[in-house]
Write a protein that holds these residues in place. Structure first.
Motif, mmCIF file in Angstrom:
data_model
loop_
_atom_site.group_PDB
_atom_site.id
_atom_site.type_symbol
_atom_site.label_atom_id
_atom_site.label_comp_id
_atom_site.label_asym_id
_atom_site.label_seq_id
_atom_site.Cartn_x
_atom_site.Cartn_y
_atom_site.Cartn_z
ATOM 1 N N SER A 197 0.829 -1.194 0.000
ATOM 2 C CA SER A 197 0.000 0.000 0.000
ATOM 3 C C SER A 197 0.877 1.264 0.000
ATOM 4 O O SER A 197 0.605 2.220 -0.737
ATOM 5 C CB SER A 197 -0.904 -0.036 1.223
ATOM 6 O OG SER A 197 -1.591 1.163 1.340
ATOM 7 N N GLU A 214 4.176 8.200 -5.294
ATOM 8 C CA GLU A 214 4.069 9.377 -6.176
ATOM 9 C C GLU A 214 2.908 10.299 -5.788
ATOM 10 O O GLU A 214 2.785 11.393 -6.312
ATOM 11 C CB GLU A 214 3.878 8.931 -7.644
ATOM 12 C CG GLU A 214 5.003 8.061 -8.200
ATOM 13 C CD GLU A 214 6.345 8.793 -8.229
ATOM 14 O OE1 GLU A 214 6.357 10.043 -8.311
ATOM 15 O OE2 GLU A 214 7.387 8.109 -8.142
ATOM 16 N N LYS A 215 2.057 9.835 -4.860
ATOM 17 C CA LYS A 215 0.801 10.568 -4.628
ATOM 18 C C LYS A 215 0.808 11.477 -3.403
ATOM 19 O O LYS A 215 -0.009 12.382 -3.314
ATOM 20 C CB LYS A 215 -0.353 9.562 -4.488
ATOM 21 C CG LYS A 215 -0.585 8.771 -5.753
ATOM 22 C CD LYS A 215 -1.725 7.790 -5.586
ATOM 23 C CE LYS A 215 -1.823 6.898 -6.814
ATOM 24 N NZ LYS A 215 -2.312 5.568 -6.506
ATOM 25 N N VAL A 216 1.685 11.200 -2.434
ATOM 26 C CA VAL A 216 1.663 11.998 -1.191
ATOM 27 C C VAL A 216 3.078 12.494 -0.846
ATOM 28 O O VAL A 216 4.053 12.054 -1.454
ATOM 29 C CB VAL A 216 1.122 11.165 0.012
ATOM 30 C CG1 VAL A 216 -0.311 10.754 -0.201
ATOM 31 C CG2 VAL A 216 1.997 9.944 0.248
ATOM 32 N N LYS A 217 3.138 13.371 0.154
ATOM 33 C CA LYS A 217 4.443 13.921 0.566
ATOM 34 C C LYS A 217 5.295 12.804 1.171
ATOM 35 O O LYS A 217 4.819 12.044 2.021
ATOM 36 C CB LYS A 217 4.191 15.015 1.619
ATOM 37 C CG LYS A 217 4.855 16.341 1.278
ATOM 38 C CD LYS A 217 4.472 17.389 2.298
ATOM 39 C CE LYS A 217 5.699 17.792 3.060
ATOM 40 N NZ LYS A 217 5.422 18.604 4.216
ATOM 41 N N LYS A 218 6.555 12.732 0.743
ATOM 42 C CA LYS A 218 7.456 11.660 1.186
ATOM 43 C C LYS A 218 7.557 11.576 2.716
ATOM 44 O O LYS A 218 7.514 10.509 3.311
ATOM 45 C CB LYS A 218 8.856 11.925 0.622
ATOM 46 C CG LYS A 218 9.353 10.862 -0.323
ATOM 47 C CD LYS A 218 10.782 11.167 -0.760
ATOM 48 C CE LYS A 218 11.135 10.332 -1.984
ATOM 49 N NZ LYS A 218 12.499 10.504 -2.437
ATOM 50 N N LYS A 233 2.413 2.004 -3.373
ATOM 51 C CA LYS A 233 1.455 2.594 -4.329
ATOM 52 C C LYS A 233 1.242 4.088 -4.081
ATOM 53 O O LYS A 233 0.763 4.806 -4.957
ATOM 54 C CB LYS A 233 0.104 1.875 -4.226
ATOM 55 C CG LYS A 233 0.137 0.498 -4.859
ATOM 56 C CD LYS A 233 -1.248 -0.122 -4.830
ATOM 57 C CE LYS A 233 -1.215 -1.542 -5.363
ATOM 58 N NZ LYS A 233 -2.299 -2.357 -4.809
ATOM 59 N N LYS A 234 1.566 4.552 -2.870
ATOM 60 C CA LYS A 234 1.324 5.962 -2.530
ATOM 61 C C LYS A 234 2.545 6.860 -2.799
ATOM 62 O O LYS A 234 2.455 8.084 -2.637
ATOM 63 C CB LYS A 234 0.932 6.074 -1.050
ATOM 64 C CG LYS A 234 -0.468 5.530 -0.754
ATOM 65 C CD LYS A 234 -0.859 5.868 0.685
ATOM 66 C CE LYS A 234 -2.340 5.754 0.965
ATOM 67 N NZ LYS A 234 -2.989 4.508 0.637
#
Ligand code: AMP
Ligand code: MG
Length: 341
Positions: A224, A230-234, A227-228
């Motif tokens: 999970s 590229e989508k949320v702040k590192k 998958k995140k």
């Protein structure tokens, strides 16, 4: 010449020195300790595979150990200001681990035993991780969080065995951190990098949390989080990932404490270096009136000192091994070992 040497009295005032050789995987370590728990030296050399970003070839590691065994021994004796004639027992890690690496340590230990006519004791590496913690911190009977690259187990002593009361059903916590750190573009080992980043956010992102009774599993969390990327702040993702993984471990600890009635907790293995784990464990222990013990980092990572320590305890309790007993066992679990000291 290879008869079992007589048992030693552990209360004897006479100093007994144990030289320990660690070679279960990529670390070749040598440590020397005495029967009062005094450390004389604890040094290591670590094999690093040049041509891959992660993992290593077992035979390359074994060759590295062959090449480095004698120089490392010389360094250790010089640092400790000791000679081989001062050593009372030679201890080595006989299990568990990679067979090629284990074989080098066993062969080196046997060679020293024959050349210097010294007793020899082969020990279980995982039990050594637990016992060195007790020797160095004075903890009496803790619940152990044993968490290294490949292992994550909650362990408690029950009569003459260490019992695994809870464990990961898939990967070890260290490998989880290293894998995710590599996915984020950090080098190996990634555990220390994520550990620093943990403190850079408090924004929790919801991630899968898998505890099954006293066991836990990390692969859902890993997939999970991957998958995140590229989508949320590192920083938020790393904080949430690390926090979730450690919270799962602590939930299992909570159940294990109530089941075993232990009053102490100790973290051993490489992930014990984690400041994030320490901070979460501190408040966990405070709330439950449990004493927390942390082992010095050099004794937490794979090292020769812990092998020397366990070899000496076994030597005092049982005497030494016959040479033909000094065979390796790559798969021996911590709960298969009889502890009679
Ligand atoms: P070991 O297998 O016991 O030698 O432990 C090695 C593992 O400990 C590796 O997976 C590292 O990423 C991990 N590790 C080392 N330092 C830290 C740290 N400060 N925080 C989290 N994990 C760490
Ligand atoms: Mg280890």
């Amino acid at each position: 010449m290879f008869s079992v040497f007589k048992k030693k009295n552990k209360n004897s005032k006479h100093r007994l020195l144990s030289l320990g050789i660690e070679s279960t995987a990529h670390t070749l370590g040598i440590g020397i300790i005495d029967n009062s728990g005094k450390e004389y030296v604890n040094i290591k050399r670590q094999f690093k595979q040049e041509d891959t970003a992660s993992g290593f070839k077992p035979f390359d590691a074994a060759n590295f150990h062959y090449q480095n065994a004698l120089p490392l021994l010389k360094d250790a004796l010089t640092k400790a200001n000791l000679k081989m004639k001062d050593i009372d027992v030679i201890s080595f890690s006989k299990s568990p681990g990679l067979a090629p690496s284990l074989s080098v340590g066993a062969t080196f230990a046997r060679t020293l035993s024959i050349k210097y006519n010294k007793p020899i004791v082969g020990v279980n590496h995982c039990v050594a991780h637990l016992e060195i913690g007790k020797t160095l911190t004075g903890a009496k009977d803790p619940l152990f969080i044993f968490t290294s690259g490949a292992n994550t187990q909650i362990i408690a002593r029950n009569y003459n065995k260490y019992r695994v009361v809870g464990e990961t059903l898939d990967m070890g916590l260290g490998n989880l951190l290293d894998t995710f750190a590599r996915d984020l573009g950090y080098g190996f080992p990634g555990g220390p990098v994520l550990d620093k980043m943990y403190f850079e956010s408090t924004n929790y992102i919801d991630l899968p949390y898998t505890v099954k009774g006293m066991d836990l599993a990390f692969s859902g969390l890993l997939t999970s989080a991957q998958k995140k990327i590229e989508k949320v702040k590192k920083e938020d993702l790393v904080y949430s990932f690390v926090h979730t993984a450690y919270a799962m471990v602590l939930e299992v600890c909570e159940r294990a404490l109530s089941y075993t009635k232990k009053k102490e907790i100790m973290v051993v293995g490489g992930v014990a270096a984690s400041k994030a784990l320490k901070s979460m464990l501190e408040s966990f222990c405070k709330q439950r009136g449990v004493k927390m013990f942390l082992v010095p980092i050099a004794a937490c990572m794979d090292n020769g000192l812990m092998i020397a320590d366990l070899g000496l305890k076994e030597y005092i309790a049982n005497g030494s091994n016959k040479l033909e007993e000094t065979i390796i066992n790559p798969t021996e679990r911590v709960d298969q070992v009889i502890i009679n000291f």
